[in-house]
Design an enzyme around this catalytic site. Structure first.
Site, PDB file in Angstrom:
ATOM      1  N   ASP A 197       0.833  -1.192   0.000  1.00 60.65           N
ATOM      2  CA  ASP A 197       0.000   0.000   0.000  1.00 60.65           C
ATOM      3  C   ASP A 197       0.878   1.256   0.000  1.00 60.65           C
ATOM      4  OD1 ASP A 197      -2.282   1.829   0.761  1.00 60.65           O
ATOM      5  OD2 ASP A 197      -3.298  -0.080   1.063  1.00 60.65           O
TER       6      ASP A 197
ATOM      7  N   HIS B 200      -3.424   5.906   3.618  1.00 61.12           N
ATOM      8  CA  HIS B 200      -4.279   4.782   3.230  1.00 61.12           C
ATOM      9  C   HIS B 200      -3.787   3.470   3.841  1.00 61.12           C
ATOM     10  CE1 HIS B 200      -5.836   1.741   0.258  1.00 61.12           C
ATOM     11  NE2 HIS B 200      -6.904   2.514   0.293  1.00 61.12           N
TER      12      HIS B 200
ATOM     13  N   SER C  92     -11.354  -0.844  -0.230  1.00 65.38           N
ATOM     14  CA  SER C  92     -10.061  -0.841   0.447  1.00 65.38           C
ATOM     15  C   SER C  92     -10.189  -1.184   1.913  1.00 65.38           C
ATOM     16  CB  SER C  92      -9.402   0.544   0.336  1.00 65.38           C
ATOM     17  OG  SER C  92      -8.726   0.706  -0.864  1.00 65.38           O
TER      18      SER C  92
END
Length: 476
Positions: free
Chosen positions: A162, A199, A418
């Site tokens: 990520d 994220h 996600s």
């Protein structure tokens, strides 16, 4: 870090929705005027010795007969030996202008309309973990046995591929393996976000947040070990490439990870587009290699609200055989639209809103193995700025930056497939903690067998909605 009970580490670390870019970064030229761009080299089509010396090898992914390279692809012999190294995207963006990234209201005790009498704790905002009965959350309904009474994921290892993971966050400080974590981009930073965004830190909290001092957020498997592989660059204007992600996922399997969380993908495309076949083949080889190492690649299904079933639509890598695809669900109106006058009357001991309805943004159809909690939202409430709409998103760890550019741990909301994928990644960690020798195929089948029916049926949920309690009970 705990010892990994299933496999021995074999190899050290090497070296939204939008249109898919044909190359990851601009096409440039060196002093001689030659093209310099990113591409993949298929070593099943051309010998390594036939790759010219002036082609720079960024990643040697020989485990699956690939190279990630930069230079002039036309200099490599063979018409089918190269494919564009296309850009990948995080799956926390939504197709209709809905929320992307975290909401501005973040931090412990963010006050909303449901809290006329005192402020909520962070774990009270975690509707996903409360629904799953993961652990000892505040006002845990029924005071009965929780999933973490059986296991917290001890002895397991998962990769988060990520934007990097901020291991300075108090809820993640004890779970990130800093020796195995690595940067797979071409920038000069380490595995931490370094400007690439939070994220990955949010995803990591969903998997393994430790609820530090009882004031943080609780992940599904807080005793697992996280290996952070950063594939998004911290340099402004540079994204993430297929080559970087394939290398990071391959190394995750080589490092003995039980699962690799890949909340990343590509916009739905026509299968006949030039880049599709090469990229699909790369992921197919990757999936086969991961299976040989008994690692499950858990992938977010995407946020374009697209049916992936028709033959003229393909969503990668979700639809590749051997990739475990996860769609998203969530409530509408958790806390914020309830008219009861006080926190005491809210009845937190029982979730009053269904959490298994398909999220309005989620992709569905072909490629979805199961669904999991990824957050939802009321678009009208979001656009009007109605206080508390963000409670329907998933609450987890994030990182902010102070005036001097120093990272500061925090908490916030995000929505997307996600956020659904790491719910399943955490489930893999729990399962491997209980059954270290269960194969990837056996475990995938068990996750699907123990999933429960949900509104919308197979089209939206595949085999069903993730059910941690049933899964753990079968493995005890």
């Amino acid at each position: 870090m705990s010892d990994h009970s299933r496999r021995t580490f074999l190899k050290a670390a090497g070296s939204a929705v939008g249109s898919a870019a044909l190359v990851s970064g601009p096409v440039s030229a060196d002093g001689s005027g030659a093209r310099k761009t990113r591409f993949l080299v298929d070593l099943q089509e051309v010998s390594r010795s036939d790759v010219p010396d002036d082609v720079e090898i960024i990643h040697d992914i020989s485990e699956i007969d690939l190279l990630a390279a930069r230079g002039d692809p036309d200099a490599v012999p063979g018409g089918s030996s190269t494919t564009p190294d296309v850009t990948v995207y995080r799956d926390d963006q939504t197709y209709d202008g809905g929320p992307a990234k975290e909401h501005d209201a973040k931090g412990e005790g963010s006050k909303g309309p449901a809290w006329d009498s005192g402020e909520p704790t962070n774990t009270e905002l975690q509707w996903d973990k409360r629904k799953q009965r993961v652990g000892d959350l505040t006002e845990n309904p029924g005071n009965g046995r929780t999933v973490q009474d059986t296991t917290k994921g001890e002895g397991s290892r998962v990769a988060v591929v990520d934007t990097g993971v901020y291991d300075g966050h108090p809820d993640l400080a004890d779970v990130v393996n800093t020796e195995l974590s690595a940067n797979y981009t071409t920038d000069d930073y380490d595995f931490r976000p370094n400007g690439a965004g939070d994220h990955g830190t949010h995803v990591a909290g969903i998997v393994a947040g430790t609820n530090a001092n009882g004031e943080g957020v609780l992940g599904t498997a807080p005793a697992t070990e996280i290996v952070a592989h950063r594939v998004f660059s911290g340099v402004p204007g540079e994204g993430a490439s297929t080559g970087d992600t394939i290398a990071a996922l391959t190394d995750a399997a080589t490092k003995g990870c039980d699962a690799a969380n890949f909340s990343v993908g590509y916009p739905p495309a026509n299968p006949n587009e030039d880049w599709v076949s090469g990229v699909k083949e790369a992921y197919s080889r990757l999936a086969e290699y991961a299976r040989s190492q008994d690692m499950i690649i858990v992938n977010s299904a995407g946020n374009a609200s697209v049916d992936m079933t028709p033959d003229d639509v393909i969503s990668l890598p979700t639809e590749v055989e051997g990739i475990f695809g996860v769609s998203a669900t969530g409530p509408i109106g958790y806390l914020w639209d309830d008219k009861k006058p006080s926190r005491e009357d809210k009845g937190l001991k029982k979730l009053e809103k269904p959490t298994t309805q398909p999220a309005k943004y989620t992709n569905y159809g072909e490629g979805v193995d199961v669904s999991a909690e990824g957050g939802n939202y009321d678009l009208d409430a979001y656009r009007k700025g109605i206080e508390g709409w963000y409670y329907d998103l998933v609450y987890s760890s994030v990182v902010e930056y102070d005036a001097d550019g120093e990272p500061v741990p925090d908490y916030g909301w995000k929505a997307g497939t996600s956020m659904a994928a790491p719910q399943v990644t955490g489930a893999v960690a729990l399962a491997r903690s209980l059954r270290p020798d269960i194969t990837a195929e056996e475990l995938e089948s068990l996750i699907k067998e123990t999933a429960t029916d949900a509104p919308g049926g197979e089209l939206y949920h595949g085999a069903g909605h993730l059910d941690l309690r049933r899964l753990v009970k079968r493995l005890r």
